[in-house]
Design a protein around this motif. Structure first.
Motif, PDB file in Angstrom:
ATOM      1  N   LEU A   1     -14.142  10.858  33.145  1.00  0.00           N
ATOM      2  CA  LEU A   1     -14.028  10.325  31.798  1.00  0.00           C
ATOM      3  C   LEU A   1     -14.494  11.342  30.768  1.00  0.00           C
ATOM      4  CD1 LEU A   1     -13.243   7.880  30.111  1.00  0.00           C
ATOM      5  CD2 LEU A   1     -15.564   7.021  30.411  1.00  0.00           C
ATOM      6  N   ASP A   2     -15.565  12.059  31.071  1.00  0.00           N
ATOM      7  CA  ASP A   2     -16.060  13.099  30.171  1.00  0.00           C
ATOM      8  C   ASP A   2     -15.006  14.196  29.996  1.00  0.00           C
ATOM      9  OD1 ASP A   2     -18.182  14.350  28.578  1.00  0.00           O
ATOM     10  OD2 ASP A   2     -18.211  15.836  30.202  1.00  0.00           O
ATOM     11  N   GLY A   3     -14.356  14.576  31.082  1.00  0.00           N
ATOM     12  CA  GLY A   3     -13.301  15.583  30.998  1.00  0.00           C
ATOM     13  C   GLY A   3     -12.142  15.122  30.131  1.00  0.00           C
ATOM     14  N   LEU A   4     -11.744  13.878  30.281  1.00  0.00           N
ATOM     15  CA  LEU A   4     -10.673  13.338  29.452  1.00  0.00           C
ATOM     16  C   LEU A   4     -11.071  13.296  27.981  1.00  0.00           C
ATOM     17  CD1 LEU A   4      -9.356  10.431  31.707  1.00  0.00           C
ATOM     18  CD2 LEU A   4      -8.165  12.556  31.135  1.00  0.00           C
ATOM     19  N   ALA A   5     -12.318  12.953  27.720  1.00  0.00           N
ATOM     20  CA  ALA A   5     -12.803  12.916  26.338  1.00  0.00           C
ATOM     21  C   ALA A   5     -12.761  14.307  25.716  1.00  0.00           C
ATOM     22  CB  ALA A   5     -14.217  12.342  26.280  1.00  0.00           C
ATOM     23  N   ARG A   6     -13.098  15.330  26.490  1.00  0.00           N
ATOM     24  CA  ARG A   6     -13.057  16.706  25.982  1.00  0.00           C
ATOM     25  C   ARG A   6     -11.621  17.138  25.674  1.00  0.00           C
ATOM     26  NH1 ARG A   6     -17.902  20.089  27.814  1.00  0.00           N
ATOM     27  NH2 ARG A   6     -19.293  18.521  28.665  1.00  0.00           N
ATOM     28  N   VAL A   7     -10.693  16.781  26.560  1.00  0.00           N
ATOM     29  CA  VAL A   7      -9.283  17.107  26.319  1.00  0.00           C
ATOM     30  C   VAL A   7      -8.798  16.400  25.061  1.00  0.00           C
ATOM     31  CG1 VAL A   7      -6.934  16.801  27.195  1.00  0.00           C
ATOM     32  CG2 VAL A   7      -8.730  17.626  28.717  1.00  0.00           C
ATOM     33  N   ALA A   8      -9.114  15.130  24.925  1.00  0.00           N
ATOM     34  CA  ALA A   8      -8.683  14.381  23.739  1.00  0.00           C
ATOM     35  C   ALA A   8      -9.259  14.994  22.466  1.00  0.00           C
ATOM     36  CB  ALA A   8      -9.104  12.916  23.859  1.00  0.00           C
TER      37      ALA A   8
ATOM     38  N   ARG B   1     -16.462   9.009  38.371  1.00  0.00           N
ATOM     39  CA  ARG B   1     -15.679   8.427  37.272  1.00  0.00           C
ATOM     40  C   ARG B   1     -16.233   8.858  35.916  1.00  0.00           C
ATOM     41  NH1 ARG B   1     -12.232   3.770  38.568  1.00  0.00           N
ATOM     42  NH2 ARG B   1     -12.165   3.636  40.841  1.00  0.00           N
ATOM     43  N   ALA B   2     -17.553   8.970  35.806  1.00  0.00           N
ATOM     44  CA  ALA B   2     -18.162   9.414  34.547  1.00  0.00           C
ATOM     45  C   ALA B   2     -17.772  10.853  34.236  1.00  0.00           C
ATOM     46  CB  ALA B   2     -19.684   9.263  34.609  1.00  0.00           C
ATOM     47  N   VAL B   3     -17.772  11.710  35.251  1.00  0.00           N
ATOM     48  CA  VAL B   3     -17.375  13.106  35.062  1.00  0.00           C
ATOM     49  C   VAL B   3     -15.907  13.183  34.648  1.00  0.00           C
ATOM     50  CG1 VAL B   3     -16.978  15.287  36.279  1.00  0.00           C
ATOM     51  CG2 VAL B   3     -19.135  14.074  36.583  1.00  0.00           C
TER      52      VAL B   3
END
Length: 75
Positions: free
Chosen positions: A16-23, A12-14
């Motif tokens: 979430l990190d991917g989503l943060a990078r896209v955002a 889940r952390a990975v």
């Protein structure tokens, strides 16, 4: 906590990190740094189409490093 619980948390952390990078890549400031600009009419509304402005209208264009105003001369 169990090993499977820790694994689920890591996944889940990975994610979430991917989503943060896209955002972050889609943020207006990031897009402006790529060389794009945002132009607004005097009332603050976005100009998305040349038909939204008339000759003589004043517009403000925002860039990555500042902004400037201009007057429409032709379209």
């Amino acid at each position: 906590a169990s090993e499977s619980g820790r694994s689920e948390l890591r996944l889940r952390a990975v994610a979430l990190d991917g989503l943060a990078r896209v955002a972050a890549s889609l943020s207006p400031d990031t897009i402006l740094r790529r060389g794009f600009s945002v132009t607004r009419r005097a009332d603050g509304s976005l100009v998305r189409d040349a038909g939204q402005v008339e000759v003589g209208d004043r517009v403000v264009t925002r860039l990555a490093a500042g902004e400037f105003s201009s007057r429409v001369e032709e379209r």
